[in-house]
Design a protein around this motif. Structure first.
Motif, short mmCIF file in Angstrom:
data_model
loop_
_atom_site.label_atom_id
_atom_site.label_comp_id
_atom_site.label_asym_id
_atom_site.label_seq_id
_atom_site.Cartn_x
_atom_site.Cartn_y
_atom_site.Cartn_z
N VAL A 242 0.84 -1.20 0.00
CA VAL A 242 0.00 0.00 0.00
C VAL A 242 0.88 1.25 0.00
CG1 VAL A 242 -0.15 0.02 2.53
CG2 VAL A 242 -1.89 1.22 1.20
N PHE A 243 0.40 2.29 -0.67
CA PHE A 243 0.96 3.63 -0.54
C PHE A 243 -0.08 4.51 0.14
CE2 PHE A 243 3.39 2.45 -4.52
CZ PHE A 243 4.62 2.36 -3.89
N VAL A 244 0.32 5.19 1.20
CA VAL A 244 -0.53 6.18 1.86
C VAL A 244 -0.06 7.55 1.40
CG1 VAL A 244 -1.24 7.19 4.06
CG2 VAL A 244 -0.94 4.70 3.85
N VAL A 245 -0.95 8.31 0.77
CA VAL A 245 -0.56 9.57 0.14
C VAL A 245 -1.54 10.69 0.51
CG1 VAL A 245 0.43 8.30 -1.81
CG2 VAL A 245 -1.90 9.18 -1.98
N GLY A 246 -1.15 11.91 0.20
CA GLY A 246 -2.03 13.05 0.43
C GLY A 246 -1.22 14.32 0.54
N CYS A 247 -1.86 15.44 0.43
CA CYS A 247 -1.16 16.71 0.64
C CYS A 247 -0.59 16.71 2.06
CB CYS A 247 -2.12 17.88 0.48
SG CYS A 247 -1.34 19.50 0.67
N PRO A 248 0.70 17.05 2.24
CA PRO A 248 1.23 17.13 3.59
C PRO A 248 0.35 17.97 4.51
CG PRO A 248 3.00 17.36 1.99
CD PRO A 248 1.71 17.37 1.21
N ARG A 249 0.30 17.58 5.77
CA ARG A 249 -0.53 18.21 6.82
C ARG A 249 -1.99 17.81 6.72
NH1 ARG A 249 3.49 18.52 9.64
NH2 ARG A 249 2.34 19.80 11.16
N SER A 250 -2.25 16.69 6.05
CA SER A 250 -3.64 16.23 5.86
C SER A 250 -3.98 15.00 6.69
CB SER A 250 -3.90 15.91 4.38
OG SER A 250 -3.84 17.07 3.59
N GLY A 251 -3.08 14.55 7.56
CA GLY A 251 -3.36 13.38 8.38
C GLY A 251 -2.71 12.11 7.88
N THR A 252 -1.74 12.23 6.98
CA THR A 252 -1.10 11.02 6.45
C THR A 252 -0.37 10.25 7.55
OG1 THR A 252 0.82 12.34 5.78
CG2 THR A 252 -0.85 11.89 4.09
N THR A 253 0.26 10.96 8.48
CA THR A 253 0.97 10.27 9.55
C THR A 253 0.01 9.52 10.47
OG1 THR A 253 2.81 11.83 9.51
CG2 THR A 253 2.52 10.55 11.53
N LEU A 254 -1.11 10.14 10.80
CA LEU A 254 -2.11 9.46 11.62
C LEU A 254 -2.56 8.17 10.94
CD1 LEU A 254 -4.16 9.28 13.95
CD2 LEU A 254 -5.69 10.73 12.59
N LEU A 255 -2.88 8.23 9.66
CA LEU A 255 -3.34 7.04 8.95
C LEU A 255 -2.22 6.01 8.86
CD1 LEU A 255 -5.52 5.55 7.39
CD2 LEU A 255 -4.87 6.86 5.35
N GLN A 256 -1.00 6.46 8.61
CA GLN A 256 0.14 5.54 8.54
C GLN A 256 0.33 4.79 9.86
OE1 GLN A 256 3.54 6.71 10.03
NE2 GLN A 256 4.32 4.65 9.75
N ARG A 257 0.24 5.52 10.97
CA ARG A 257 0.44 4.89 12.27
C ARG A 257 -0.66 3.87 12.57
NH1 ARG A 257 2.33 10.28 15.74
NH2 ARG A 257 4.51 10.23 15.06
N MET A 258 -1.87 4.18 12.19
CA MET A 258 -2.97 3.24 12.43
C MET A 258 -2.79 1.97 11.60
SD MET A 258 -6.15 5.97 12.62
CE MET A 258 -7.36 4.90 13.39
#
Length: 342
Positions: free
Chosen positions: A15-31
């Protein structure tokens, strides 16, 4: 999804988790990284950047990715990139991946298998927000990968970006930032999110999912369940308790550094953004806000803000044109050199 019938378990990256920075990508990645079967790396950036540096013609024409031939040069570039170390793989693992691979895509696939195995898991993925702009290239390289694009209200993204960006980081690197930082935030968000949506529309059915940041923090259980189902993973309670033993209660820390649980209202443009900034953002990116279902505060734009928006938009378009021309010139120069046998 049944535990006995995982979907496409052998693919890598998974999987690739993507999005404009500051959009919650780290939260989703950690989950997702907390899932017992899935390890998700954080911001390595190297996969498409190696292609852009070594074979810029393929960067410009992603469909050519399947015929990449500069395997050794791409591997060398990737290994030398400063963020490559974020995979946390020792030299033996990287050497093993290089030795077993016959192509750049093979090399990357082996790396993510090693990455997952080093964490006692079967599946390995990557979170790099900026990958949102090169989904067609990434999916040409890895036809079975799935991408999750997290989207957040651009005005809240702007509030976060105004605190986070520096001259060497994020959209503050654009010269226009010094005059109109909110305009740059709007154009940057529109560029990132729009690129992801356009790229996602070109991918095979079932390989692209958009996730609302607002829904993720409002109803994390239901939202992460849908993401897991999309990825062919059995729901796992560990994804909701991703921060167990890691959360820090220091109120001076950001939500990311404090490892907080999903928290609504961390940013609220309605109360934290001045009217000029809201109007300027909507003048430049209101169409995309509307497409995504976000309400606009200004049904009409004043003439003074319209002038600023037009000037900012013209600057932005010229900047992107200039960057594209520079890359195309590089491709042309390399082609001429090859024809001369250089």
């Amino acid at each position: 999804m049944s535990e006995t019938s995982p979907r496409r378990i052998t693919r890598s990256p998974y999987v690739f988790v993507v999005g404009c920075p500051r959009s919650g990508t780290t939260l989703l990645q950690r989950m997702l990284d907390a899932h017992p079967r899935l390890a998700v790396a954080n911001d390595t950036h190297f996969i498409p950047r190696a292609v852009q540096a070594v074979t810029p013609a393929v960067w410009l024409e992603p469909a050519r990715a399947r015929w990449l031939t500069q395997h050794d040069a791409l591997v060398r570039w990737a290994r030398s990139y400063h963020r490559f170390a974020r995979l946390g793989l020792d030299e033996a693992c990287v050497n093993r991946a290089a030795r077993r691979s016959a192509s750049y895509a093979d090399f990357v696939s082996h790396l993510y298998r090693e990455f997952a195995a080093a964490r006692g898991k079967e599946l390995g993925g990557e979170k790099t927000p900026d990958y949102v702009r090169c989904l067609p290239l990434l999916h040409e390289l890895f036809p079975d990968v799935q991408s999750v694009h997290i989207v957040r209200d651009g005005r809240d993204v702007a509030l976060s970006t105004l605190e986070w960006a520096r001259e060497t980081k994020g959209p503050a690197r654009f010269d226009l930032w010094r005059e109109e930082p909110v305009a740059v935030c709007a154009l940057w968000w529109r560029w990132q999110v729009g690129s992801g949506r356009r790229g996602g529309a070109k991918l095979r059915t079932g390989s692209y999912l958009e996730v609302s940041y607002e829904r993720l923090v409002r109803d994390p259980a239901a939202t992460i369940h849908e993401v897991a189902d999309f990825l062919g993973l059995v729901d796992a309670k560990e994804m909701l308790s991703f921060n167990a033993g890691k959360e820090r209660l220091d109120p001076s820390l950001s939500a990311k550094r404090a490892w907080r649980s999903p928290t609504p209202g961390l940013r609220d443009w309605r109360t934290q953004m001045d009217e000029r900034s809201i109007e300027l953002f909507e003048a430049l990116a209101g169409d995309l806000l509307g497409e995504l279902g976000y309400p606009r505060a200004f049904p009409g734009i004043s003439s003074s803000i319209a002038r600023v928006a037009l000037r900012s938009y013209a600057w932005w378009e010229e900047e992107l044109r200039r960057r594209g021309a520079k890359l195309r010139a590089t491709v042309g120069a390399e082609g001429a050199l090859a024809e001369r046998g250089g």
